[in-house]
Design a protein around this motif. Structure first.
Motif, PDB file in Angstrom:
ATOM      1  N   ALA A 331       0.770  -1.232  -0.026  1.00  0.00           N
ATOM      2  CA  ALA A 331      -0.005   0.127  -0.111  1.00  0.00           C
ATOM      3  C   ALA A 331       0.880   1.290   0.052  1.00  0.00           C
ATOM      4  N   VAL A 332       1.926   1.371   0.793  1.00  0.00           N
ATOM      5  CA  VAL A 332       2.860   2.528   1.055  1.00  0.00           C
ATOM      6  C   VAL A 332       3.412   2.596  -0.405  1.00  0.00           C
ATOM      7  N   ALA A 333       4.047   1.362  -0.964  1.00  0.00           N
ATOM      8  CA  ALA A 333       4.914   1.473  -2.006  1.00  0.00           C
ATOM      9  C   ALA A 333       3.992   1.901  -2.925  1.00  0.00           C
ATOM     10  N   ALA A 334       2.772   1.451  -3.493  1.00  0.00           N
ATOM     11  CA  ALA A 334       2.219   1.666  -4.418  1.00  0.00           C
ATOM     12  C   ALA A 334       1.756   3.363  -4.607  1.00  0.00           C
ATOM     13  N   ILE A 335       1.304   3.966  -3.429  1.00  0.00           N
ATOM     14  CA  ILE A 335       0.944   5.153  -3.259  1.00  0.00           C
ATOM     15  C   ILE A 335       2.201   6.149  -3.497  1.00  0.00           C
ATOM     16  N   PHE A 336       3.422   5.704  -3.035  1.00  0.00           N
ATOM     17  CA  PHE A 336       4.493   6.466  -2.951  1.00  0.00           C
ATOM     18  C   PHE A 336       4.819   6.447  -4.511  1.00  0.00           C
ATOM     19  N   ILE A 337       4.952   5.528  -5.296  1.00  0.00           N
ATOM     20  CA  ILE A 337       5.446   5.435  -6.612  1.00  0.00           C
ATOM     21  C   ILE A 337       4.242   6.467  -7.417  1.00  0.00           C
ATOM     22  N   ALA A 338       2.869   6.318  -7.230  1.00  0.00           N
ATOM     23  CA  ALA A 338       2.004   7.278  -7.882  1.00  0.00           C
ATOM     24  C   ALA A 338       2.308   8.799  -7.398  1.00  0.00           C
ATOM     25  N   GLN A 339       2.657   8.916  -6.253  1.00  0.00           N
ATOM     26  CA  GLN A 339       3.051  10.328  -5.776  1.00  0.00           C
ATOM     27  C   GLN A 339       4.442  10.784  -6.571  1.00  0.00           C
ATOM     28  N   ALA A 340       5.430   9.819  -6.680  1.00  0.00           N
ATOM     29  CA  ALA A 340       6.617  10.162  -7.429  1.00  0.00           C
ATOM     30  C   ALA A 340       6.416  10.547  -8.687  1.00  0.00           C
ATOM     31  N   TYR A 341       5.391  10.031  -9.442  1.00  0.00           N
ATOM     32  CA  TYR A 341       5.066  10.218 -10.958  1.00  0.00           C
ATOM     33  C   TYR A 341       3.836  11.309 -11.177  1.00  0.00           C
ATOM     34  N   GLY A 342       3.503  11.735 -10.004  1.00  0.00           N
ATOM     35  CA  GLY A 342       2.644  13.076  -9.922  1.00  0.00           C
ATOM     36  C   GLY A 342       1.194  12.468 -10.292  1.00  0.00           C
ATOM     37  N   ILE A 343       0.708  11.317  -9.869  1.00  0.00           N
ATOM     38  CA  ILE A 343      -0.473  10.788 -10.112  1.00  0.00           C
ATOM     39  C   ILE A 343      -1.486  10.812  -8.996  1.00  0.00           C
ATOM     40  N   GLU A 344      -2.600  11.486  -9.102  1.00  0.00           N
ATOM     41  CA  GLU A 344      -3.414  11.570  -8.126  1.00  0.00           C
ATOM     42  C   GLU A 344      -4.484  10.354  -8.049  1.00  0.00           C
ATOM     43  N   LEU A 345      -4.216   9.750  -6.941  1.00  0.00           N
ATOM     44  CA  LEU A 345      -5.369   8.450  -6.801  1.00  0.00           C
ATOM     45  C   LEU A 345      -6.381   8.938  -5.932  1.00  0.00           C
ATOM     46  N   ASP A 346      -7.799   8.952  -6.577  1.00  0.00           N
ATOM     47  CA  ASP A 346      -8.934   9.092  -5.602  1.00  0.00           C
ATOM     48  C   ASP A 346      -9.232   8.113  -4.546  1.00  0.00           C
ATOM     49  N   ILE A 347     -10.291   8.442  -3.795  1.00  0.00           N
ATOM     50  CA  ILE A 347     -10.633   7.257  -2.876  1.00  0.00           C
ATOM     51  C   ILE A 347     -10.901   5.968  -3.313  1.00  0.00           C
ATOM     52  N   ILE A 384      -0.857   2.303 -11.998  1.00  0.00           N
ATOM     53  CA  ILE A 384       0.313   2.876 -11.832  1.00  0.00           C
ATOM     54  C   ILE A 384       1.774   2.320 -12.361  1.00  0.00           C
ATOM     55  N   PRO A 385       2.521   3.126 -13.214  1.00  0.00           N
ATOM     56  CA  PRO A 385       3.439   2.560 -13.881  1.00  0.00           C
ATOM     57  C   PRO A 385       4.270   1.494 -13.064  1.00  0.00           C
ATOM     58  N   VAL A 386       4.412   0.430 -13.604  1.00  0.00           N
ATOM     59  CA  VAL A 386       5.107  -0.710 -13.134  1.00  0.00           C
ATOM     60  C   VAL A 386       6.764  -0.357 -13.019  1.00  0.00           C
ATOM     61  N   GLU A 387       7.040   0.499 -13.939  1.00  0.00           N
ATOM     62  CA  GLU A 387       8.532   0.914 -13.918  1.00  0.00           C
ATOM     63  C   GLU A 387       9.105   1.440 -12.599  1.00  0.00           C
ATOM     64  N   GLY A 388       7.960   2.127 -11.995  1.00  0.00           N
ATOM     65  CA  GLY A 388       8.182   2.846 -10.787  1.00  0.00           C
ATOM     66  C   GLY A 388       8.773   1.700  -9.881  1.00  0.00           C
ATOM     67  N   ILE A 389       8.385   0.635  -9.835  1.00  0.00           N
ATOM     68  CA  ILE A 389       8.905  -0.150  -8.819  1.00  0.00           C
ATOM     69  C   ILE A 389      10.576  -0.272  -8.674  1.00  0.00           C
ATOM     70  N   ALA A 390      11.126   0.456  -9.640  1.00  0.00           N
ATOM     71  CA  ALA A 390      12.831   0.669  -9.784  1.00  0.00           C
ATOM     72  C   ALA A 390      12.950   1.514  -8.445  1.00  0.00           C
ATOM     73  N   LEU A 391      12.147   2.415  -8.107  1.00  0.00           N
ATOM     74  CA  LEU A 391      12.392   3.683  -7.089  1.00  0.00           C
ATOM     75  C   LEU A 391      12.455   2.885  -5.901  1.00  0.00           C
TER      76      LEU A 391
END
Length: 434
Positions: A331-347, A384-391
């Motif tokens: 959960a933390v990693a998914a939102i972290f990656i979304a935040q890093a890519y500037g993707i806003e996730l709604d509720i 969320i971009p899977v490539e962000g897993i590299a982060l």
């Protein structure tokens, strides 16, 4: 000469990848790194995606079918699964709360987040289009989407993992309900396939040091470009992300579980942790709930006084379907990656993460690296971009050690709760810590 343990190899690969990326930025090897090194990181990601669907399908079928005699174990089984799912949902929710409060991904500079956002603009546009399409659908459409019309089509699409999970649950339940003599060959088949899948995961994880090196080298080069100082920003943000994950795991292991143990298990906080400590240390060192299982069962029976009838059912099942630490991390990693890519996730998107992470944890194999495979599923399901897993792969080994400790502690906690409610919790014997 004794071979280095895998976690040390991964940490060395991480360090070398960062060093190479920094050096490449200074010495002008950016193009070489992107052309000749980064592709091996892509291959590693593809291997993780390759095994994701079969891992979930087979692990979940074998886990559900292990209930065997459902008439005898229906009460204990339903109670165990309900508590496991409850603690997992709690862990995922806790992770989402922490990551939304502290926003570790937003610690990147606005400029860097814009770069990430532009780099994956097509994904973001697609996500917006998907969101608009969802708005045109009825309120029960997410439920409709979980039920596949063609399981073979779902098996070819990692983004349809909830459909695969639904089919695996249905298949496992049906397998329990047919005559045991007819189910036995099917169970044997899936148990054999499960062993093969776990061995493939083991093989893939042997390439992890090289994959991490290539991913980190490419990531640092992508991030820093001709400005190596930007890489320092990446390391600081990753440290912040790790603190958020560890804070969530610490909350589970030092607050949530003790409350359950004291108020429902009616056991002293100190006695529980002294009793389960050997299993916690083994889990921390091996990052494998499965490898720790014999010690967990021994600690639960001898040190905590849980009846063997409970431990022999609840703990093996927990090693298969109860991954509180892994789910919180996802959960933390998914939102972290979304935040890093500037993707806003709604509720609704975040509730989808809760559902996916909870169900994916049921199919997560109890071996090192399986949590990373499950994270791929969560990312794909959330768009969320899977490539962000590299982060987040760089510090993943240390976090894996911590979350496996939480997983094992959660298994023991649930075993104690079930034993207490079944009247099968007895005064523990003298605690052994060796």
């Amino acid at each position: 000469m004794k071979k280095l343990a895998l976690h040390w190899q991964i940490l060395i690969g991480m360090a070398l990848g960062i060093a190479w990326g920094m050096a490449a930025s200074y010495l002008g090897f950016v193009d070489f790194t992107l052309a000749w090194i980064q592709p091996f990181g892509v291959i590693f990601i593809n291997l993780l995606k390759l095994i994701a669907v079969p891992l979930v399908l087979v692990s979940l079928i074998t886990g559900v079918s292990s209930l065997s005699d459902i008439s005898r174990l229906s009460r204990i089984g339903s109670k165990t699964i309900s508590i496991y799912l409850g603690t997992t949902v709690l862990a995922v929710t806790l992770g989402l709360v922490l990551v939304n409060i502290f926003d570790p991904g937003k610690a990147f500079s606005p400029e860097k987040r814009e770069e990430f956002k532009e780099q994956f603009a097509s994904t973001t546009v697609q996500k917006s289009s998907d969101a608009a399409a969802v708005e045109q659908q009825g309120p029960l459409q997410p439920l409709v989407d979980i039920v596949p019309s063609n399981i073979f089509g779902s098996l070819t699409d990692n983004g349809a993992m909830l459909q695969v999970i639904f089919f695996a649950l249905l298949f496992g339940i049906a397998l329990i309900m047919i005559p045991p003599d007819k189910a036995a060959p099917v169970n044997d088949f899936f148990e054999g396939v499960n062993l093969v899948i776990l061995k493939i995961v083991d093989i893939i994880m042997k390439t992890a040091p090289y994959g991490v090196f290539a991913l980190l080298a490419g990531l640092v080069v992508d991030f820093a470009g001709d400005d190596p100082g930007s890489a320092v920003e990446l390391l600081l943000v990753l440290g912040y992300y790790c603190l958020v994950v560890i804070a969530g795991l610490a909350t589970m292991i030092f607050i949530v579980y003790p409350l359950l143990v004291v108020f429902i298990g009616k056991t002293k906080y100190k006695s529980f942790f002294e009793g389960i400590f050997p299993a916690q240390m083994l889990a921390f060192s091996t990052s494998s709930s499965a490898a720790t299982l014999p010690v967990t069962m021994e600690c639960a029976e001898k040190n905590l006084g849980i009846n063997k009838e409970i431990t022999s059912f609840v703990l093996p099942l927990g090693a298969t379907i109860n991954m509180d630490g892994t789910s919180l991390y996802q959960a933390v990693a998914a939102i972290f990656i979304a935040q890093a890519y500037g993707i806003e996730l709604d509720i609704m998107a975040q509730l989808g993460i809760v559902m996916t992470a909870t169900l994916a944890s049921i199919g997560a194999a109890a071996v090192p690296g399986a949590g990373t495979v499950m994270l791929v599923i969560v990312l794909q399901q959330a768009g969320i971009p899977v490539e962000g897993i590299a982060l987040i792969l760089a510090p993943d080994r240390i976090l894996d050690m911590c979350r496996t400790t939480v997983n094992v502690t959660g298994d023991a906690t649930v075993a104690m709760l079930v034993a207490r409610t079944e009247g099968q919790l007895h005064p523990p014997k003298e605690i052994t810590t060796t």
